[in-house]
Motif scaffolding. Structure first.
Motif, PDB file in Angstrom:
ATOM      1  N   TRP A 178      79.819  20.456  35.410  1.00  0.00           N
ATOM      2  CA  TRP A 178      79.568  21.758  35.310  1.00  0.00           C
ATOM      3  C   TRP A 178      80.791  22.786  35.171  1.00  0.00           C
ATOM      4  O   TRP A 178      80.573  23.865  34.213  1.00  0.00           O
ATOM      5  CB  TRP A 178      78.775  22.494  36.770  1.00  0.00           C
ATOM      6  CG  TRP A 178      79.658  22.605  37.839  1.00  0.00           C
ATOM      7  CD1 TRP A 178      79.782  21.578  38.950  1.00  0.00           C
ATOM      8  CD2 TRP A 178      80.394  23.468  38.234  1.00  0.00           C
ATOM      9  NE1 TRP A 178      80.551  21.965  39.784  1.00  0.00           N
ATOM     10  CE2 TRP A 178      80.896  23.105  39.410  1.00  0.00           C
ATOM     11  CE3 TRP A 178      80.877  24.752  37.894  1.00  0.00           C
ATOM     12  CZ2 TRP A 178      82.179  24.065  39.965  1.00  0.00           C
ATOM     13  CZ3 TRP A 178      81.655  25.394  38.401  1.00  0.00           C
ATOM     14  CH2 TRP A 178      82.317  25.149  39.652  1.00  0.00           C
ATOM     15  N   PRO A 179      81.764  22.482  35.352  1.00  0.00           N
ATOM     16  CA  PRO A 179      83.087  23.230  35.311  1.00  0.00           C
ATOM     17  C   PRO A 179      83.392  23.299  33.595  1.00  0.00           C
ATOM     18  O   PRO A 179      83.844  24.224  33.123  1.00  0.00           O
ATOM     19  CB  PRO A 179      84.438  22.887  35.857  1.00  0.00           C
ATOM     20  CG  PRO A 179      83.690  22.331  37.295  1.00  0.00           C
ATOM     21  CD  PRO A 179      82.382  21.525  36.330  1.00  0.00           C
ATOM     22  N   ARG A 233      81.011  23.203  31.232  1.00  0.00           N
ATOM     23  CA  ARG A 233      79.926  23.852  30.156  1.00  0.00           C
ATOM     24  C   ARG A 233      80.281  24.988  29.201  1.00  0.00           C
ATOM     25  O   ARG A 233      81.207  26.015  29.849  1.00  0.00           O
ATOM     26  CB  ARG A 233      78.632  24.349  31.291  1.00  0.00           C
ATOM     27  CG  ARG A 233      78.123  23.251  32.007  1.00  0.00           C
ATOM     28  CD  ARG A 233      77.165  24.106  33.011  1.00  0.00           C
ATOM     29  NE  ARG A 233      76.521  22.834  33.934  1.00  0.00           N
ATOM     30  CZ  ARG A 233      75.988  22.984  35.040  1.00  0.00           C
ATOM     31  NH1 ARG A 233      75.623  24.228  35.248  1.00  0.00           N
ATOM     32  NH2 ARG A 233      75.449  22.199  35.976  1.00  0.00           N
ATOM     33  N   LEU A 287      79.671  28.404  30.756  1.00  0.00           N
ATOM     34  CA  LEU A 287      80.725  29.124  31.720  1.00  0.00           C
ATOM     35  C   LEU A 287      82.089  29.345  30.898  1.00  0.00           C
ATOM     36  O   LEU A 287      82.819  30.388  31.393  1.00  0.00           O
ATOM     37  CB  LEU A 287      80.936  28.068  32.788  1.00  0.00           C
ATOM     38  CG  LEU A 287      79.862  27.601  33.557  1.00  0.00           C
ATOM     39  CD1 LEU A 287      80.248  26.694  34.857  1.00  0.00           C
ATOM     40  CD2 LEU A 287      79.126  28.867  34.051  1.00  0.00           C
ATOM     41  N   LEU A 343      81.248  32.804  29.255  1.00  0.00           N
ATOM     42  CA  LEU A 343      81.161  33.661  30.374  1.00  0.00           C
ATOM     43  C   LEU A 343      82.749  34.162  31.065  1.00  0.00           C
ATOM     44  O   LEU A 343      83.052  35.244  31.246  1.00  0.00           O
ATOM     45  CB  LEU A 343      80.518  33.367  31.725  1.00  0.00           C
ATOM     46  CG  LEU A 343      80.391  34.360  32.898  1.00  0.00           C
ATOM     47  CD1 LEU A 343      79.686  35.543  32.382  1.00  0.00           C
ATOM     48  CD2 LEU A 343      79.526  33.620  34.133  1.00  0.00           C
ATOM     49  N   THR A 344      83.457  33.118  31.216  1.00  0.00           N
ATOM     50  CA  THR A 344      85.000  33.203  31.356  1.00  0.00           C
ATOM     51  C   THR A 344      85.636  34.113  30.477  1.00  0.00           C
ATOM     52  O   THR A 344      86.298  35.075  30.640  1.00  0.00           O
ATOM     53  CB  THR A 344      85.674  32.043  31.536  1.00  0.00           C
ATOM     54  OG1 THR A 344      85.129  31.087  32.673  1.00  0.00           O
ATOM     55  CG2 THR A 344      87.143  31.904  31.789  1.00  0.00           C
ATOM     56  N   TRP A 401      85.041  30.651  40.563  1.00  0.00           N
ATOM     57  CA  TRP A 401      83.782  29.975  40.845  1.00  0.00           C
ATOM     58  C   TRP A 401      83.833  29.824  42.328  1.00  0.00           C
ATOM     59  O   TRP A 401      85.059  29.485  42.902  1.00  0.00           O
ATOM     60  CB  TRP A 401      83.730  28.557  40.332  1.00  0.00           C
ATOM     61  CG  TRP A 401      83.736  28.588  38.711  1.00  0.00           C
ATOM     62  CD1 TRP A 401      84.464  27.560  37.964  1.00  0.00           C
ATOM     63  CD2 TRP A 401      83.348  29.317  37.651  1.00  0.00           C
ATOM     64  NE1 TRP A 401      84.501  27.964  36.888  1.00  0.00           N
ATOM     65  CE2 TRP A 401      83.802  29.015  36.604  1.00  0.00           C
ATOM     66  CE3 TRP A 401      82.329  30.346  37.707  1.00  0.00           C
ATOM     67  CZ2 TRP A 401      83.490  29.607  35.428  1.00  0.00           C
ATOM     68  CZ3 TRP A 401      82.004  31.064  36.654  1.00  0.00           C
ATOM     69  CH2 TRP A 401      82.562  30.681  35.343  1.00  0.00           C
ATOM     70  N   VAL A 415      75.514  27.656  40.198  1.00  0.00           N
ATOM     71  CA  VAL A 415      76.829  28.156  40.156  1.00  0.00           C
ATOM     72  C   VAL A 415      77.093  29.584  40.285  1.00  0.00           C
ATOM     73  O   VAL A 415      76.105  30.152  39.883  1.00  0.00           O
ATOM     74  CB  VAL A 415      77.579  27.762  38.662  1.00  0.00           C
ATOM     75  CG1 VAL A 415      78.984  28.288  38.518  1.00  0.00           C
ATOM     76  CG2 VAL A 415      77.391  26.196  38.270  1.00  0.00           C
ATOM     77  N   CYS A 470      79.659  33.181  41.037  1.00  0.00           N
ATOM     78  CA  CYS A 470      81.143  33.344  40.343  1.00  0.00           C
ATOM     79  C   CYS A 470      81.099  34.748  41.380  1.00  0.00           C
ATOM     80  O   CYS A 470      80.315  35.524  41.482  1.00  0.00           O
ATOM     81  CB  CYS A 470      80.620  33.695  39.183  1.00  0.00           C
ATOM     82  SG  CYS A 470      82.031  34.726  38.234  1.00  0.00           S
ATOM     83  N   VAL A 520      73.913  32.096  36.352  1.00  0.00           N
ATOM     84  CA  VAL A 520      75.012  32.042  37.070  1.00  0.00           C
ATOM     85  C   VAL A 520      75.104  33.339  37.810  1.00  0.00           C
ATOM     86  O   VAL A 520      74.927  34.508  37.140  1.00  0.00           O
ATOM     87  CB  VAL A 520      76.251  32.097  36.273  1.00  0.00           C
ATOM     88  CG1 VAL A 520      77.735  32.349  37.307  1.00  0.00           C
ATOM     89  CG2 VAL A 520      76.548  30.859  35.530  1.00  0.00           C
ATOM     90  N   PRO A 525      88.854  29.440  37.247  1.00  0.00           N
ATOM     91  CA  PRO A 525      87.795  28.953  35.990  1.00  0.00           C
ATOM     92  C   PRO A 525      88.586  28.005  35.129  1.00  0.00           C
ATOM     93  O   PRO A 525      87.913  27.262  34.103  1.00  0.00           O
ATOM     94  CB  PRO A 525      87.185  30.150  35.476  1.00  0.00           C
ATOM     95  CG  PRO A 525      88.223  31.350  35.710  1.00  0.00           C
ATOM     96  CD  PRO A 525      88.942  30.740  37.156  1.00  0.00           C
TER      97      PRO A 525
END
Length: 396
Positions: free
Chosen positions: A10-11, A13, A16, A19-20, A30, A47, A49, A88, A130
Motif C-alpha cells: 500500500w505505501p 500506491r 497515495l 495525495l502526498t 500515515w 489507510v 493519514c 484515505v 510518506p
C-alpha cells in the motif's frame, strides 16, 4: 521480528503518491492500523493519514490536485479522500479539550507527539513518513508490537475515562494481537467496567461483534467475564454459555465453516427466542441480524434429524447455525442448494379444486410430504397430489 514497512504494497500506491504531492510530504504521516498491521505482516484494508493541515486546507489542496474529498468527520477534523486505489481518511492533528467518557471536545494541534498522546494504545500511535517510511514512535509502540503487548498510552484509567469504549477496544486488540497480559490494563478495565453502561448500544454492539469476528475470542471473553466486563454488556453470557461458544468455535474449525459473529453471539445466549429478541433490541441489531439470532435461539435437538428438510424450511445459513450450535455435523449443507417445489396452485385447480383456501391447504400437505421424502421428482409429486386429493371431503 517486525516486517520492513517498505515491503508492504500500500505505501507504493499511485493514489497515495498523488495525495502526498497534493498535501506536501512534510505535512502528513500515515498512522494507525495500516502501519501497525504492515509491521506485523498482516493484510491492510484501510489507510489513515494524520496531517498538520486544517480540514479546509486539506480540501482546498485536494481540490486543486483533482482529488475528491468527502467531509466524513469534519467536526472532528476528518475528511476522506476518494482515490482510485481506495479511500484515505485524513485527520488534522488533535488534542482533547474536554471528555466525558462518551465523546470528546477537541482542538487542532501542531505537534505530532501531542496527537499521539491522545490515542488509545501504543501500537496505534505509530506514524510513518510518506516518503522515507521512517517510523515515529513516541510511546514505545514498536517494542510493544514486537512483544505482542497491548498497552494503553499513559495511565489506563485516564485513557478509559476519556472514552469508556476503550475497555472493549482493549480486549478486542488483546484478542487480536496480544500475548502477555498487561496487569495495569486488566485492573483498570475491571475497575471501570461499570462505565460501559453510559455508552450507546450501537457502539457496544459494533465492538462486541468485531471481537466475535476474530478467529478465537473465547479466552478473551472468559477474561472479560471474570473481570466483570462481559456481565455489563451481555449479562446473559454466563460460564455455561462461554463453554458453548468454545464448542461452537471448535465445530466451525473442525467442519471448515467460516466464522460468523452473529452465530457466535447466539452461542453466548440461552436457546430462548424471547432472550434473543431482548438482546437484539438492546444492542440495536439490524433486522437481518435479529432474525438470524432469533432463528438460532429456536434450535431443538430434533433439528439434527433432517438436515435438508431443516435447511429447506428455515434457509441454509440458519440451518447451519442451528446444527453447529447443537454440535451436529452440518457439512452436508455446505454446498447444498434448495430444490424448487415443482407443484403450483394452477395444477391443483386443473384437477377440479376451486381456487381458494383448499388449494393452499393441499399445496402445503403435498409440500410437507415432498420434503419428508427427500424432495422426489415431479412424477412422485403427481402421485402425492393424487393421494392428497383423494383425502379431500366430497362436495355435499
Amino acid at each position: 521480528m517486525l516486517r520492513d514497512l517498505a515491503l508492504a504494497e500500500w505505501p507504493h500506491r499511485a493514489g497515495l503518491a498523488a495525495l502526498t504531492a497534493a498535501l506536501g510530504a512534510e505535512n502528513i504521516r500515515w498512522v494507525g492500523g495500516a502501519v501497525r498491521d504492515s509491521l506485523l505482516g498482516a493484510e491492510v484494508h484501510d489507510v489513515d493519514c494524520a496531517t498538520l493541515l486544517t480540514p479546509d486546507k486539506v480540501i482546498h489542496r485536494c481540490r486543486a490536485a483533482g482529488i475528491r474529498t468527502v467531509p466524513t468527520g469534519i467536526d472532528h477534523g476528518t475528511v476522506t479522500a476518494t482515490l482510485k486505489d481506495g479511500p484515505v481518511e485524513i485527520t488534522t492533528l488533535r488534542r482533547d479539550v474536554a471528555t466525558d467518557g462518551r465523546r470528546a471536545t477537541i482542538a487542532f494541534a501542531s505537534d505530532w507527539r501531542e496527537d499521539a498522546a491522545r490515542r488509545d494504545f501504543t501500537i496505534n500511535a505509530l506514524y510513518a513518513d510518506p516518503v522515507t517510511l521512517k517510523i515515529s514512535d513516541y510511546f514505545g509502540g514498536l517494542a510493544d508490537l514486537e512483544a505482542r503487548r497491548v498497552r494503553f498510552i499513559g495511565d489506563p484509567r485516564e485513557r478509559i475515562a476519556e472514552d469508556h469504549l476503550r475497555i472493549l477496544r482493549y480486549f478486542r486488540f488483546q484478542a487480536r494481537f496480544g500475548a502477555a497480559l498487561d496487569p495495569q490494563a486488566e485492573e483498570a478495565c475491571s475497575e471501570l467496567a461499570h462505565t460501559l453502561k453510559g455508552l450507546s448500544r450501537e457502539r457496544i454492539a459494533t465492538e462486541l461483534l468485531a471481537l466475535l469476528a476474530l478467529p478465537d475470542p473465547h479466552a478473551t471473553l472468559e477474561r472479560m467475564r471474570v473481570n466483570g466486563v462481559l456481565g455489563v454488556i451481555l449479562p446473559e453470557a454466563c460460564a455455561a454459555q462461554l463453554a458453548a461458544l468454545g464448542r461452537l468455535i471448535a465445530a466451525e474449525q473442525a467442519q471448515g465453516f467460516a466464522l460468523d459473529p452473529v452465530r457466535r453471539l447466539a452461542a453466548l445466549l440461552p436457546p430462548s427466542p424471547d432472550v434473543a429478541e431482548t438482546v437484539a433490541a438492546r444492542l440495536r441489531l439490524s433486522k437481518a441480524q435479529r432474525t438470524r439470532l432469533v432463528m438460532a435461539a429456536e434450535r431443538t435437538a430434533s433439528d439434527a434429524e433432517s438436515l435438508h428438510g431443516l435447511a429447506y424450511r428455515i434457509g441454509q445459513p440458519s440451518a447451519i447455525d442451528r446444527l453447529l450450535l447443537l454440535g451436529a455435523d452440518a457439512r452436508a449443507l455446505a454446498q447444498w442448494t434448495a430444490p424448487v417445489f415443482p407443484l403450483k396452485g394452477g395444477a391443483i385447480v386443473a384437477r377440479g379444486v376451486t381456487a381458494g383456501p383448499a388449494v393452499a391447504r393441499i399445496l402445503q400437505t403435498v409440500e410437507q410430504r415432498w420434503v419428508a421424502e427427500g424432495f422426489p421428482d415431479a412424477a412422485r409429486v403427481e402421485q402425492l397430489l393424487t393421494e392428497a386429493l383423494a383425502q379431500q371431503p366430497k362436495a355435499g
